[in-house]
Motif scaffolding. Structure first.
Motif, mmCIF file in Angstrom:
data_model
loop_
_atom_site.group_PDB
_atom_site.id
_atom_site.type_symbol
_atom_site.label_atom_id
_atom_site.label_comp_id
_atom_site.label_asym_id
_atom_site.label_seq_id
_atom_site.Cartn_x
_atom_site.Cartn_y
_atom_site.Cartn_z
ATOM 1 N N SER A 121 -2.977 3.197 -1.175
ATOM 2 C CA SER A 121 -3.173 2.811 -3.025
ATOM 3 C C SER A 121 -3.199 1.887 -2.841
ATOM 4 C CB SER A 121 -2.437 4.235 -3.880
ATOM 5 O OG SER A 121 -2.924 4.999 -3.701
ATOM 6 N N PRO A 122 -3.715 0.688 -2.998
ATOM 7 C CA PRO A 122 -3.283 -0.763 -3.281
ATOM 8 C C PRO A 122 -2.010 -0.501 -3.875
ATOM 9 C CG PRO A 122 -5.671 -0.904 -2.647
ATOM 10 C CD PRO A 122 -5.309 0.862 -2.720
ATOM 11 N N THR A 123 -0.916 -1.741 -3.997
ATOM 12 C CA THR A 123 -0.851 -1.594 -5.475
ATOM 13 C C THR A 123 -0.066 -3.280 -5.084
ATOM 14 O OG1 THR A 123 0.322 -0.909 -7.316
ATOM 15 C CG2 THR A 123 1.300 -0.594 -5.615
ATOM 16 N N VAL A 124 0.626 -3.921 -6.138
ATOM 17 C CA VAL A 124 1.491 -5.128 -6.438
ATOM 18 C C VAL A 124 3.018 -4.224 -6.313
ATOM 19 C CG1 VAL A 124 2.049 -7.350 -7.048
ATOM 20 C CG2 VAL A 124 -0.600 -6.360 -6.614
ATOM 21 N N GLY A 125 3.698 -4.770 -5.116
ATOM 22 C CA GLY A 125 5.114 -4.596 -5.778
ATOM 23 C C GLY A 125 6.076 -5.503 -6.194
ATOM 24 N N PRO B 186 1.097 -5.366 7.273
ATOM 25 C CA PRO B 186 0.766 -4.694 5.850
ATOM 26 C C PRO B 186 2.177 -3.912 5.198
ATOM 27 C CG PRO B 186 -0.831 -4.030 7.801
ATOM 28 C CD PRO B 186 0.296 -4.936 8.386
ATOM 29 N N CYS B 187 2.287 -4.505 3.960
ATOM 30 C CA CYS B 187 3.479 -3.121 4.354
ATOM 31 C C CYS B 187 3.242 -1.769 3.118
ATOM 32 C CB CYS B 187 4.058 -4.062 2.562
ATOM 33 S SG CYS B 187 4.884 -5.721 2.952
ATOM 34 N N GLU B 188 3.309 -0.640 4.291
ATOM 35 C CA GLU B 188 2.757 0.340 3.847
ATOM 36 C C GLU B 188 3.618 1.753 3.959
ATOM 37 O OE1 GLU B 188 -1.927 0.259 6.106
ATOM 38 O OE2 GLU B 188 -0.566 1.894 6.378
ATOM 39 N N PHE B 189 3.759 2.174 2.761
ATOM 40 C CA PHE B 189 5.276 2.539 2.453
ATOM 41 C C PHE B 189 4.798 4.563 1.820
ATOM 42 C CE2 PHE B 189 6.344 -1.025 1.014
ATOM 43 C CZ PHE B 189 7.156 -1.382 1.673
ATOM 44 N N THR C 134 0.843 -0.908 0.433
ATOM 45 C CA THR C 134 -0.096 -0.248 -0.335
ATOM 46 C C THR C 134 0.879 1.174 -0.440
ATOM 47 O OG1 THR C 134 -1.486 -0.841 0.877
ATOM 48 C CG2 THR C 134 -1.863 1.445 1.267
ATOM 49 N N TYR C 135 0.485 2.108 -0.725
ATOM 50 C CA TYR C 135 1.510 3.126 -0.978
ATOM 51 C C TYR C 135 0.722 4.194 -0.906
ATOM 52 C CZ TYR C 135 4.993 6.860 -2.184
ATOM 53 O OH TYR C 135 5.269 7.796 -2.541
ATOM 54 N N ILE C 136 1.282 5.623 0.555
ATOM 55 C CA ILE C 136 0.362 6.250 0.788
ATOM 56 C C ILE C 136 0.443 7.880 -0.275
ATOM 57 C CG2 ILE C 136 0.154 7.512 2.658
ATOM 58 C CD1 ILE C 136 0.484 5.334 4.378
ATOM 59 N N ASP C 137 -0.434 8.340 -0.190
ATOM 60 C CA ASP C 137 0.231 9.007 -1.539
ATOM 61 C C ASP C 137 0.569 10.431 -0.926
ATOM 62 O OD1 ASP C 137 -2.248 10.540 -0.694
ATOM 63 O OD2 ASP C 137 -3.107 9.735 -2.864
ATOM 64 N N TYR D 251 7.891 14.621 -1.971
ATOM 65 C CA TYR D 251 6.442 13.494 -2.639
ATOM 66 C C TYR D 251 6.719 13.012 -4.088
ATOM 67 C CZ TYR D 251 4.582 15.070 1.411
ATOM 68 O OH TYR D 251 3.793 15.833 2.831
ATOM 69 N N LEU D 252 6.033 11.947 -4.908
ATOM 70 C CA LEU D 252 6.289 11.280 -5.670
ATOM 71 C C LEU D 252 5.505 12.467 -6.358
ATOM 72 C CD1 LEU D 252 7.044 9.110 -7.676
ATOM 73 C CD2 LEU D 252 4.480 8.119 -6.809
#
Length: 263
Positions: free
Chosen positions: A42-46, A74-77, A33-36, A181-182
Motif C-alpha cells: 500500500s503506497p502512502t506518504v510518511g 524503496p521505503c517498505e515496511f 510502502t506499507y505491506i499489509d 498486525y496493524l
C-alpha cells in the motif's frame, strides 16, 4: 574543491561535556510502502522524525545522513521489519542509540454492509522504533474512528438514542518473537464499537448501520473494557495503551477512557 577537502565542523571536539539525548531531523515527508497483513503493498506518504544520541565530546551529528538513508531505496515496511531501518540509522550515524517516529495514513478497502459498494477508509498510524544497548523495540499506534450509541439515552427515550463519532486509539508492542498486525488492532476496535464506519454508504447501508448501532449501545467505559479483554488474552501483545474519546453530540465535551497494561 572536493568534499574531502572541506572542513567537517560537526566532527570537531566539543568541550562542554554534555550528552544530547536525541538529535536529528523532524517532520520530513517521504513516500513509503506499507505491506499489509495479506502481503499487499500500500503506497502512502510518511512523516519521519529520526534521531540519535550525540556523545558529549562530538560537536554535531551528520543531518544529511538521515535523509540519505530514506533515499537509498524503496521505503517498505511491514509489522515485523521496521527495526531494520532503525539499525541502519544507528550504524550510519555511528551512535549507540537510534529513534524513529513514523506517521502515515493507512488506507484499507471496505465493502458497505448491504450494497457491497467498495470504498477506501483511512486510519492514522504511528510506528515508534528505538534501538538502545543493542535492543530494538517497535510499537505501533492506530486511531480507529467508529460509532458509539449511548445506552442511557436508549433506555430513557421513547424513540431514538443519541450517538457520536468515537476515536479508539490502540498503542501496542508485540511480544518478543511474535508478530502483531496493524489490521488486527483495527478489526478489534471496529468489532467492539456500536458500529464501524464506511467511506461510502447507500440508503440500504445507512439503514443497516443505524440499526446495528442501536442494537449495540456502548458507553465509553464499555468500549475500552471490551477491547481490553481481547488485548489481555492476546499472547502476541505484551504492552498496550488503549484510549477512547467519544465526541458527544448532545454535550459540549468529550467522554474519555484509558486503560494501560504491561503484561
Amino acid at each position: 574543491m572536493k568534499s574531502c577537502d572541506l572542513p567537517d565542523t560537526q566532527n570537531n571536539l566539543d568541550t562542554r561535556q554534555i550528552i544530547i539525548d536525541r538529535v536529528g531531523i523532524k517532520d520530513i515527508s517521504h513516500p513509503i510502502t506499507y505491506i499489509d497483513r495479506e502481503g499487499n503493498k500500500s503506497p502512502t506518504v510518511g512523516n519521519f522524525t529520526m534521531t540519535v544520541t550525540l556523545p558529549e565530546n562530538v560537536k554535531g551529528t551528520h543531518m544529511s545522513r538521515f535523509i540519505q538513508i530514506l533515499n537509498e531505496g524503496p521505503c517498505e515496511f511491514d509489522s515485523g521489519n521496521f527495526g531494520k531501518i532503525i539499525e541502519k540509522v544507528r550504524d550510519r550515524l555511528e551512535s549507540e542509540t537510534a529513534h524513529i517516529i513514523l506517521d502515515f495514513p493507512f488506507f484499507r478497502k471496505k465493502k458497505a454492509p448491504s450494497s457491497g459498494v467498495e470504498s477506501m477508509m483511512d486510519y492514522q498510524v504511528t510506528l515508534y522504533g528505538s534501538l538502545d544497548k543493542g535492543v530494538t523495540e517497535v510499537m505501533m499506534k492506530v486511531v480507529v474512528p467508529v460509532t458509539s450509541l449511548c445506552p442511557c439515552s436508549k433506555s430513557i427515550s421513547k424513540y431514538g438514542a443519541h450517538n457520536q463519532r468515537s476515536h479508539i486509539t490502540i498503542k501496542a508492542k508485540a511480544t518478543v518473537g511474535k508478530t502483531l498486525y496493524l489490521e488486527d488492532l483495527i478489526d478489534l476496535a471496529e468489532t467492539k464499537a456500536s458500529c464501524e464506519l464506511y467511506a461510502i454508504l447507500k440508503r440500504e447501508d445507512e439503514k443497516v448501520v443505524t440499526e446495528r448501532a442501536y442494537d449495540n449501545p456502548a458507553f465509553v467505559e464499555d468500549l475500552v473494557r471490551d477491547i481490553a479483554v481481547d488485548l489481555n488474552a492476546n499472547n502476541n501483545i505484551d504492552y498496550y495503551r488503549l484510549e477512547s474519546e467519544n465526541f458527544e453530540s448532545i454535550h459540549n465535551h468529550s467522554a474519555y477512557a484509558l486503560i494501560e497494561n504491561q503484561k
